[in-house]
Write a protein that holds these residues in place. Structure first.
Motif, PDB file in Angstrom:
ATOM      1  N   UNK A 125      23.067  53.226  81.270  1.00  0.00           N
ATOM      2  CA  UNK A 125      24.236  52.568  80.687  1.00  0.00           C
ATOM      3  C   UNK A 125      25.504  52.961  81.444  1.00  0.00           C
ATOM      4  N   UNK A 126      25.632  54.235  81.778  1.00  0.00           N
ATOM      5  CA  UNK A 126      26.800  54.696  82.544  1.00  0.00           C
ATOM      6  C   UNK A 126      26.855  54.027  83.909  1.00  0.00           C
ATOM      7  N   UNK A 127      25.681  53.864  84.545  1.00  0.00           N
ATOM      8  CA  UNK A 127      25.623  53.185  85.840  1.00  0.00           C
ATOM      9  C   UNK A 127      26.046  51.723  85.695  1.00  0.00           C
ATOM     10  N   UNK A 128      25.674  51.114  84.589  1.00  0.00           N
ATOM     11  CA  UNK A 128      26.062  49.719  84.349  1.00  0.00           C
ATOM     12  C   UNK A 128      27.584  49.581  84.265  1.00  0.00           C
ATOM     13  N   UNK A 129      28.224  50.546  83.643  1.00  0.00           N
ATOM     14  CA  UNK A 129      29.681  50.504  83.520  1.00  0.00           C
ATOM     15  C   UNK A 129      30.363  50.571  84.883  1.00  0.00           C
TER      16      UNK A 129
END
Length: 528
Positions: free
Chosen positions: A270-274
């Motif tokens: 999820x952090x990578x998606x941001x």
């Protein structure tokens, strides 16, 4: 999964037809390379191409050709050329494209976002590996829970299926680090993840056997089958992912929110998606679920395969050699020194277990051939200092089984020696070449360098704890002989084996009272 079976049978039937029509035979105007290199399993008659595609081969010291059902004529490289050829830059030799073709990603994961930005690989390579010390206790807890659920607590003998139980235990442990509870203990979720992994593996294998001209026709059918399996799995994970996304969004908007982001792969994805090029599109709940599915597909089957092989190798040796007792003693000592709880430091002490795993992975590579590459430079590539130059779009592979069974590298290569990689020269502690350390004679996790498996450190953590928990808490009835793997083309498949197991009543009294002196590695353990 009846529909999957029907479709796969249909694809296989068409694949067989393509073999009989000689689809992999080189054309008359093919480059000279196809007539100058040795060709394995082929005679002059046309029909011999059919048999040649299905035959195996042995060690070789020079490049040779082998007709592959799933990739056509393939140049098999000897061990001496691994560094020279597999170390070439990406503009000369393709890795990603071959892997995508092998998994048929166009059909298994048709979402262009999933294939375009491989955020999950960044997570495995970076956050997952770097956080192994923090993840160790959780992985150990899930493996212990998995054994209790699959093997039970009875001190009476019980029959279990090795592959089924190993797969479920490993899947639970992996998802303890990937997404945490409740999913990591949800049997339905774990089994559906397994079903998806098996569907895309078998489907991609069979689709690769067909001429590419047929892919636009049968690919969508395969995509429907794998998509159905994916929806069944993500139906369980979607509520968890949706809740996690909502909490993350609230926390990012207001860091004072009473919530702390979990330290697991789902949160790191999820952090990578941001931070991606298109956060809004990447953060769709279904897309995040797909990435979680992708990580499971890659890790689940390979780790469970290694776990099963270790168990079968260890408990088909002569019991008089007391290999299991020696490994159990090491596990007991490491756990006792760690205060009864598995820590990263304690797992690092399992050196003999590491050697046993490396030996088992040496003896059971994933296939006869593996680690494919493709020459993509328009002018082709030179094979090291040999006079051979491969034309562009030539497929290459390595003879994994032949290298792992080379007697000049591994004396008595067909014998399982769990302590083969232990240095015994009077050291206080055994020195072992770790399973995560690769070289040109051990290719279980790929070739040394940039393209080595990024998840091998986490996989080794799972496997070492798996072996330790098995030995400390269970007894296994020895097998009369080592069950043989199932071969299909270049691949090895795990046999459906049942074993008798029972819960140990307590620590082996012999170990507590100094019985280690009777084990074959007593001198190493005591520093003599």
């Amino acid at each position: 999964m009846v529909l999957s079976a029907i479709v796969l049978v249909a694809i296989f039937s068409l694949a067989a037809f393509s073999v009989c029509t000689g689809a992999a035979r080189p054309k008359k105007d093919a480059p000279k390379i196809w007539t100058t290199l040795p060709l394995v399993g082929i005679g002059n008659a046309d029909y011999t191409w059919l048999w040649g595609k299905l035959r195996s081969f042995g060690p070789a010291s020079q490049p040779f050709l082998v007709p592959m059902l799933d990739s056509g004529l393939t140049v098999v490289l000897p061990r001496t050329l691994i560094k020279a050829v597999y170390g070439l830059p990406e503009r000369l030799v393709d890795v990603h494209g071959v892997q995508d073709q092998l998994m048929q990603l166009r059909w298994t994961f048709p979402d262009a976002y999933i294939r375009g930005e491989r955020l999950q690989f960044n997570v495995v390579r970076n956050q997952l590996t770097q956080n192994i010390p923090r993840l160790t206790r959780g992985v150990a807890a899930e493996i212990r829970f998995g054994f209790l659920r699959s093997w039970g607590e009875s001190t009476g003998w019980k029959e279990v299926r090795v592959w089924t139980s190993a797969l479920r235990i490993v899947a639970g442990a992996a998802n303890g680090a990937f997404c945490g509870p409740p999913l990591c203990r949800d049997v339905v979720f774990l089994d559906r993840m397994k079903d998806h992994a098996m569907t895309i593996f078998l489907g991609a294998l069979l689709l690769n056997c067909l001429p590419r001209a047929l892919h636009p026709i049968l690919g969508p059918i395969f995509s429907c089958v794998s998509g159905f399996a994916a929806r069944r799995a993500t139906r369980r994970s979607l509520p968890v992912v949706t809740e996690r996304l909502a909490k993350t969004a609230q926390w990012k908007a207001n860091p004072d929110t009473d919530w702390t982001p979990p330290e697991d792969a789902l949160q790191w994805v999820i952090d990578e998606c941001y931070t991606s090029k298109d956060p809004e599109a990447q953060l769709l709940p279904t897309r995040v679920c797909q990435r979680l599915l992708f990580v499971n597909d890659i890790s689940m089957l390979t780790t469970a395969y290694a776990a099963q092989n270790l168990l079968l190798d260890l408990f088909s040796t002569d019991p008089a050699l007391r290999y299991a007792e020696t490994l159990r003693q090491e596990c007991e000592t490491a756990l006792r020194n760690a205060g009864g709880e598995w820590t990263h430091a304690a797992v690092q002490e399992l050196r003999l277990v590491d050697s046993a795993l490396r030996e088992s992975m040496r003896m059971s590579p994933f296939g006869t051939l593996g680690l494919p590459r493709e020459a993509i430079h328009p002018a082709g590539i030179q094979l090291g200092d040999t006079p051979v130059r491969l034309p562009s779009r030539t497929c290459m592979a390595l003879p994994l089984e032949a290298i792992h069974y080379d007697e000049t590298i591994y004396p008595h290569a067909t014998r399982y020696d769990p302590f083969r990689f232990v240095t015994r020269q009077g050291v206080a502690e055994p020195r072992v070449k770790s399973t995560a350390t690769l070289d040109d004679s051990f290719l279980a996790f790929g070739v040394p360098g940039k393209w080595a498996c990024p998840g091998r450190f986490f996989a080794l953590l799972e496997l070492k704890i798996f072996v330790a928990e098995l030995l400390l808490n269970y007894e296994v009835e020895y097998l009369k002989e080592r069950p043989k793997p199932i071969y299909m083309m270049w691949s090895r498949y795990p046999p459906d084996v049942k074993i008798q197991v029972r819960r140990r009543g307590g620590c082996d009294p012999e170990c507590v009272q100094g019985g280690v002196a009777s084990t074959p590695m007593a001198g190493v353990l005591r520093g003599h």
